[in-house]
Motif scaffolding. Structure first.
Motif, short mmCIF file in Angstrom:
data_model
loop_
_atom_site.label_atom_id
_atom_site.label_comp_id
_atom_site.label_asym_id
_atom_site.label_seq_id
_atom_site.Cartn_x
_atom_site.Cartn_y
_atom_site.Cartn_z
N ASP A 1 20.27 26.83 -28.52
CA ASP A 1 21.33 25.83 -28.31
C ASP A 1 20.95 24.40 -28.70
O ASP A 1 21.77 23.63 -29.14
N ASP A 2 19.64 24.07 -28.56
CA ASP A 2 19.22 22.70 -28.84
C ASP A 2 19.43 22.31 -30.31
O ASP A 2 19.51 21.13 -30.66
N CYS A 3 19.55 23.32 -31.17
CA CYS A 3 19.60 23.07 -32.61
C CYS A 3 20.87 22.36 -33.07
O CYS A 3 20.96 21.97 -34.23
N TRP A 4 21.85 22.23 -32.17
CA TRP A 4 23.10 21.58 -32.60
C TRP A 4 22.84 20.19 -33.16
O TRP A 4 23.59 19.69 -34.00
N LYS A 5 21.72 19.57 -32.71
CA LYS A 5 21.42 18.21 -33.16
C LYS A 5 21.21 18.16 -34.68
O LYS A 5 21.37 17.12 -35.29
N ALA A 6 20.80 19.28 -35.24
CA ALA A 6 20.54 19.31 -36.68
C ALA A 6 21.73 19.86 -37.46
O ALA A 6 21.59 20.31 -38.60
N ALA A 7 22.92 19.83 -36.83
CA ALA A 7 24.11 20.44 -37.46
C ALA A 7 24.36 19.88 -38.85
O ALA A 7 24.73 20.61 -39.77
N GLU A 8 24.14 18.58 -39.01
CA GLU A 8 24.40 17.98 -40.32
C GLU A 8 23.47 18.54 -41.39
O GLU A 8 23.89 18.79 -42.52
N LEU A 9 22.22 18.73 -41.02
CA LEU A 9 21.25 19.30 -41.97
C LEU A 9 21.68 20.70 -42.39
O LEU A 9 21.59 21.07 -43.56
N ILE A 10 22.16 21.47 -41.40
CA ILE A 10 22.55 22.86 -41.68
C ILE A 10 23.77 22.86 -42.61
O ILE A 10 23.83 23.61 -43.59
N ALA A 11 24.72 21.97 -42.30
CA ALA A 11 25.93 21.89 -43.12
C ALA A 11 25.58 21.47 -44.55
O ALA A 11 26.11 22.02 -45.52
N GLU A 12 24.67 20.52 -44.66
CA GLU A 12 24.26 20.02 -45.96
C GLU A 12 23.61 21.13 -46.79
O GLU A 12 23.83 21.24 -47.99
N ALA A 13 22.81 21.96 -46.12
CA ALA A 13 22.13 23.05 -46.82
C ALA A 13 23.10 24.19 -47.12
O ALA A 13 22.83 25.03 -47.98
N GLY A 14 24.22 24.24 -46.40
CA GLY A 14 25.23 25.27 -46.64
C GLY A 14 24.82 26.66 -46.21
O GLY A 14 25.35 27.65 -46.70
N VAL A 15 23.87 26.76 -45.27
CA VAL A 15 23.46 28.10 -44.83
C VAL A 15 24.23 28.47 -43.56
O VAL A 15 24.56 27.60 -42.76
N PRO A 16 24.57 29.75 -43.41
CA PRO A 16 25.24 30.17 -42.18
C PRO A 16 24.25 30.26 -41.02
O PRO A 16 23.04 30.29 -41.24
N ALA A 17 24.79 30.31 -39.81
CA ALA A 17 23.94 30.34 -38.63
C ALA A 17 24.43 31.40 -37.64
O ALA A 17 25.60 31.75 -37.64
N VAL A 18 23.52 31.90 -36.85
CA VAL A 18 23.86 32.79 -35.74
C VAL A 18 23.45 32.07 -34.46
O VAL A 18 22.30 31.66 -34.33
N LEU A 19 24.40 31.90 -33.55
CA LEU A 19 24.09 31.20 -32.30
C LEU A 19 23.56 32.19 -31.28
O LEU A 19 24.29 33.06 -30.81
N GLU A 20 22.30 32.05 -30.98
CA GLU A 20 21.72 33.00 -30.05
C GLU A 20 21.61 32.45 -28.65
O GLU A 20 21.58 33.18 -27.68
N GLY A 21 21.53 31.14 -28.56
CA GLY A 21 21.34 30.54 -27.24
C GLY A 21 22.65 30.42 -26.48
O GLY A 21 23.67 30.97 -26.85
N SER A 22 22.59 29.65 -25.42
CA SER A 22 23.78 29.40 -24.62
C SER A 22 24.76 28.56 -25.44
O SER A 22 24.37 27.80 -26.31
N LEU A 23 26.05 28.73 -25.17
CA LEU A 23 27.04 27.98 -25.94
C LEU A 23 27.11 26.53 -25.49
O LEU A 23 27.66 25.69 -26.17
N THR A 24 26.59 26.27 -24.30
CA THR A 24 26.57 24.90 -23.81
C THR A 24 25.13 24.44 -23.68
O THR A 24 24.32 25.11 -23.03
N HIS A 25 24.83 23.35 -24.33
CA HIS A 25 23.46 22.84 -24.25
C HIS A 25 23.40 21.73 -23.21
O HIS A 25 24.20 20.80 -23.24
#
Lengths: 448, 501
Positions: free
Chosen positions: B300-324
């Motif tokens: 869940d903590d990874c949401w902070k890097a959302a911009e990096l992920i979007a920029e790289a264009g890679v998909p993600a699987v959310l494994e942690g809790s939906l609320t951080h």
């Protein structure tokens, strides 16, 4: 040797060379006017102006024309941003305290810009605009340290990815204070690793020489063989014919050549140690007691190019002469008695810095490897209170760390071309009564 | 004796070619699914719809007026039920003997050897309507083994297999005993070591060629002419620049899978625990040209890097809790962040996963996401369409369309409603689960005791004791019965299988 191969697999050398990252550009030009501009300790300019554009100092002088649109800051005293030479500011805590790191472990990998932003903010408020960050505080081989500019954002500004090699001898590890045998063997282990690195580098050089020789010999041989090929072919046909006529088995002539030399297997740990031995990186060793310092100094003497830096050095004063002769700087963590890292041997004497400096040793002042770099200025002031010369104290947190870690062209002083890291005080920087009014870090006004 | 090499040969053949889906064994039986509403996830819902399934695939879908009912088809469903595509699990580390081996770099491992077909996990998957599952090694590794895509039916791994040797697990999250720096050191070493190995191999090959050339010159042989004669059998070589000289079979088994990863044969599933790990993972992917085939598995903590992920264009699987939840280090104030909301706003394509400790049901995860403010379609896509695309099965599963695999769920109401049950599960045209016959569910909800699971009565025990006198083997069996567990499992699975057919 295999140039152009495996483009998708970057070489080990890619991350071994120092890679200066581009300085973050402050968009707006900044002009700082101060009654007293401390260019470097002992060198001052009255009523000077510092002009910063795109993150760098472009000009310093009296009566400089301020470009349009520039932000003007005015104050009493301006000096270069402080550098903490002994810190883990911004490192992931598990890495900072890692006890399993090896010489090849890299601090830059653990630089976490996403968390503990407040520590970096506080450091900036304390005027620390750059720090040598080092992981593995309790590891005998702490790995490669980095020199990083303090930044609140998510993109760290790295001055040097590889700033030093570090290790420690005879310190308390996971609550266990080492006995006298541990201490001796820890020195020997460190020396052993240095020797291994030395042999590794020598083997590499030998290999390159031998390979060159071999290639030359082989090229000559090939030319010769090609020249003689027609004759060899004729001879072979003749022999084949002869063999057939005599109903004998035809045997090929045995070809012999020198074996090609094989390279030693690349090893990141040995490579890192080799760089320390060759003086490409300074080697910072945390060591406190006289017995270990003596042994360390004795054993490192044969390594001529090694650039040893002692951190801690509680009992280093007894070796001041040798430290001066061998130009070994000491990073001191001056604390009032009883304050600071209680687990360490003795207290860190606040008078040590002054005593060492008076004996001629180059002194650096650091915050002891933790993340509380913000108190750096007060540690220097404390050392001044206990006998360290004012200019030497200022140098101990600006120019000296920059020089020891090979970054004096970029940080540590106010000069054109240097990073725009400027502090503006309303009094002397080392006077605890004077307030820090502005902090400009790589051209951005971050504290006001 | 002969069967063994034959079987391994078949397996090698199957494994060495990148294949599409492995189908479930099929009969000629046609199946009709009727539902009050079909949520196709590929267009508008169909009221009073009918799905015709032949050979494991959907051959017709539409309203009951549009789709004809063949006379010889089995019919499943009812007017109150809602048909929905089977959920797709984009990444899980469950259903295995254990999620990780204690080896830092283990690309040679294959999940197939660790999957346990009778694990409760797969039974639960049916109960919750998960019909396609990507099983990968756990995140406690540096380079893990290769995973596979399975369906939760079958008593053997072969029967379960949808795609063997799919994906490889890597982790930038520190393995236990490592810190972030030593984890990165180990990851870097894995690839540097591979590079050293390949360089040496190529150099050796070149040296041998050079030697052969000089030897031929010396002996007066015409090497070119000899070569031309013997060129008939060309070996398949690696598709990696610089590796053209090396035949595919010549690589050490420890290294070959990593080279296959670099060739782009496997999707890299990179486990990230916090935003710095995301940064490292993307750096790794870029450095080795894996970005096009990288999926980030996020806590869940990874949401902070959302911009990096979007920029790289890679998909993600959310494994942690939906609320951080994060506590401010100075004020102590807790701050909650709804993770899917942030990722969606930044334009990250993501799948929800049932790895979350709170629940294993994708429907519940999707409902939670809607509850947190995500729009309904994005939430439903995150458990169907997006994971299907992540697994490269976008044309096979994830929605109810003509030509796709017939993985159909029949809910008793809206799939996102907390009161709706999965009543039926159809996988590739086979009804494999029916809630009315789910004994374990009944046991839990209605107190019905499944057969052969009650503690043995005194009379039984005496009988078993007498039997046990005869031989050791019998005695062992009797003990097994006493424990009841194994027996219960078998009975359960038999019932389930039988009930489905």
């Amino acid at each position: 040797m295999l140039a152009g191969l495996f483009l998708s697999l970057p070489t080990a050398a890619d991350h071994l060379g120092p890679v200066p990252s581009p300085l973050l550009a402050g968009e707006q030009a900044v002009a700082i006017r101060a009654e007293r501009v401390i260019l470097r300790p002992g060198e001052e300019l009255e009523n000077g102006t510092i002009l910063i554009e795109r993150g760098r100092i472009v000009a310093i002088g009296k009566d400089l024309a301020v470009p349009e649109g520039a932000r003007v800051i005015e104050g009493a005293v301006a000096c270069a941003g402080f550098i903490d030479p002994w810190s883990s500011l911004g490192l992931d805590p598990s890495s900072a305290a890692d006890s399993n790191s090896t010489p090849g472990t890299r601090s830059i990998d653990a630089l976490d810009p996403w968390h503990r932003v407040h520590e970096r903010q506080e450091a900036l408020r304390g005027g620390v605009t750059a720090a040598r960050i080092q992981l593995g505080r309790t590891s005998p081989f702490a790995g490669i340290g980095a020199l990083v500019q303090t930044d609140e954002g998510s993109k760290p500004v790295v001055v040097l990815e590889d700033a030093c090699m570090a290790g420690s001898v005879g310190i308390t590890r996971s609550g266990r204070s080492p006995d006298v045998f541990d201490r001796v063997s820890e020195v020997d282990r460190l020396i052993g690793a240095l020797e291994k690195g030395k042999r590794y580098r020598e083997a590499q050089i030998d290999f390159r020489k031998e390979l060159e020789k071999w290639l030359k010999a082989i090229t000559e041989k090939t030319t010769e063989l090609e020249k003689d090929f027609k004759k060899a072919k004729k001879d072979r046909e003749k022999e084949e014919k002869d063999a057939k006529e005599k109903a004998k088995e035809f045997k090929e002539k045995k070809y012999k050549e020198d074996k090609k030399p094989r390279r030693t297997r690349p090893d990141p740990d040995d490579e890192a140690m080799a760089r320390a031995v060759e003086g490409e990186l300074p080697l910072v060793v945390e060591v406190h007691r006289a017995s270990e310092i003596r042994r360390l100094l004795e054993k490192t003497e044969p390594f001529e190019r090694l650039r040893l830096v002692i951190a801690g050095g509680t009992e280093a004063l007894s070796f001041a002469k040798e430290l001066v002769v061998r130009k070994i700087p000491v990073i001191v963590y001056p604390t009032p008695l009883g304050v600071g890292r209680a687990d360490e041997y003795e207290a860190h004497d606040p008078a040590l810095a002054g005593e060492l400096a008076r004996a001629g040793v180059r002194v650096l002042i650091g915050s002891g490897g933790g993340a509380n770099a913000r108190e750096l200025r007060f540690l220097a002031a404390l050392a001044v209170g206990h006998g360290l010369d004012h200019d030497q104290a200022l140098a101990a947190i600006t120019t000296a760390p920059a020089q020891v870690f090979d970054a004096s062209a970029r940080i540590g002083a106010l000069a054109p071309g240097c990073s725009g890291d400027v502090l503006v005080f309303d009094g002397d920087p080392l006077d605890t009564r004077s307030g820090l009014r502005f902090v400009v870090a790589h051209g951005l006004v971050v504290v006001q | 004796m002969n069967a063994i090499p034959m079987r391994s040969l078949v397996r090698t053949l199957l494994c060495s070619v990148a294949l599409g889906a492995f189908p479930l064994a099929q009969s000629d039986q046609k199946l009709i699914i009727e539902a009050g509403r079909i949520m196709t996830q590929a267009g508008p819902d169909i009221e009073n719809g009918r799905i015709l399934i032949e050979g494991g695939r959907i051959t017709a879908i539409g309203t009951q007026a549009e789709v004809e009912k063949p006379w010889d088809a089995l019919v499943l469903g009812g007017p109150k039920l809602v048909a929905f595509p089977g959920f797709v699990e984009a990444h899980t580390s469950q259903g295995m003997d254990r999620p990780n081996e204690n080896i830092d770099v283990a690309p040679f491992l294959d999940i197939r050897d660790s999957i346990d077909p009778v694990a409760y996990f797969f039974e639960d998957c049916l109960r919750y309507g998960v019909t396609t599952i990507n099983v990968q090694q756990g995140g406690n590794c540096v380079v893990g083994g290769r995973g596979m895509i399975v369906r939760p039916v079958g008593m053997t791994v072969e029967e379960m297999t949808v795609r063997p040797l799919f994906g490889m697990k890597l982790s930038t999250r520190p393995k236990s005993g490592k810190s972030r720096a030593t984890q990165m050191q180990a990851l870097r070493f894995a690839f540097d070591d591979l590079r050293t190995y390949l360089e040496d191999l190529v150099e050796k090959e070149k040296d041998e060629q050079g030697y052969a050339k000089r030897e031929a010159l010396f002996q007066g042989r015409d090497l070119e002419a000899e070569k031309a004669e013997g060129r008939a059998l060309a070996n398949a070589t690696w598709k990696l620049e610089g590796l053209e000289l090396i035949p595919r079979g010549a690589l050490d088994e420890r290294y070959a899978p990593l080279v296959e990863l670099l060739e782009g044969r496997y999707t890299a599933f990179i486990h990230c625990n916090d935003p710095l790990d995301v940064d490292h993972a993307l750096e790794l992917a870029r450095k080795h040209g894996l970005l096009a085939k990288t999926v980030l598995v996020l806590e869940d903590d990874c949401w902070k890097a959302a911009e990096l992920i979007a920029e790289a264009g890679v998909p993600a699987v959310l494994e942690g809790s939906l609320t951080h939840v994060e506590r401010d280090p100075i004020t102590g104030v807790e701050k909650e962040t709804f993770v899917p909301g942030v990722l969606h706003a930044k334009g990250v394509r993501f799948a929800l996963s049932s790895e979350d400790p709170n629940t294993r049901a994708p429907a519940y995860q999707a409902a939670l996401a809607v509850g947190g403010g995500l729009d309904r379609q994005t939430a439903l896509d995150a458990v169907t369409k997006v994971p299907a695309e992540i697994l490269g099965l976008g044309n096979e599963v994830g929605s109810l369309e003509k030509g796709k695999l017939a993985n159909v769920l029949l809910f008793s109401g809206d799939p996102l409603s907390i009161t709706a049950w999965v009543e039926h599960v159809v996988i590739e045209g086979k009804p494999v689960y029916e809630r009315a016959k789910d004994l374990r569910n009944k046991h839990l909800l209605e107190g019905v005791q499944p057969p052969n699971t009650a503690p043995p009565s005194k009379a039984d025990e005496e009988k078993e004791f007498e039997q046990g006198e005869h031989s050791d083997a019998d005695k062992k069996d009797a003990e097994k019965d006493d424990k009841g567990n194994e027996k219960k499992d078998d009975a359960k699975d038999e019932k389930k299988e039988g009930g489905g057919r």
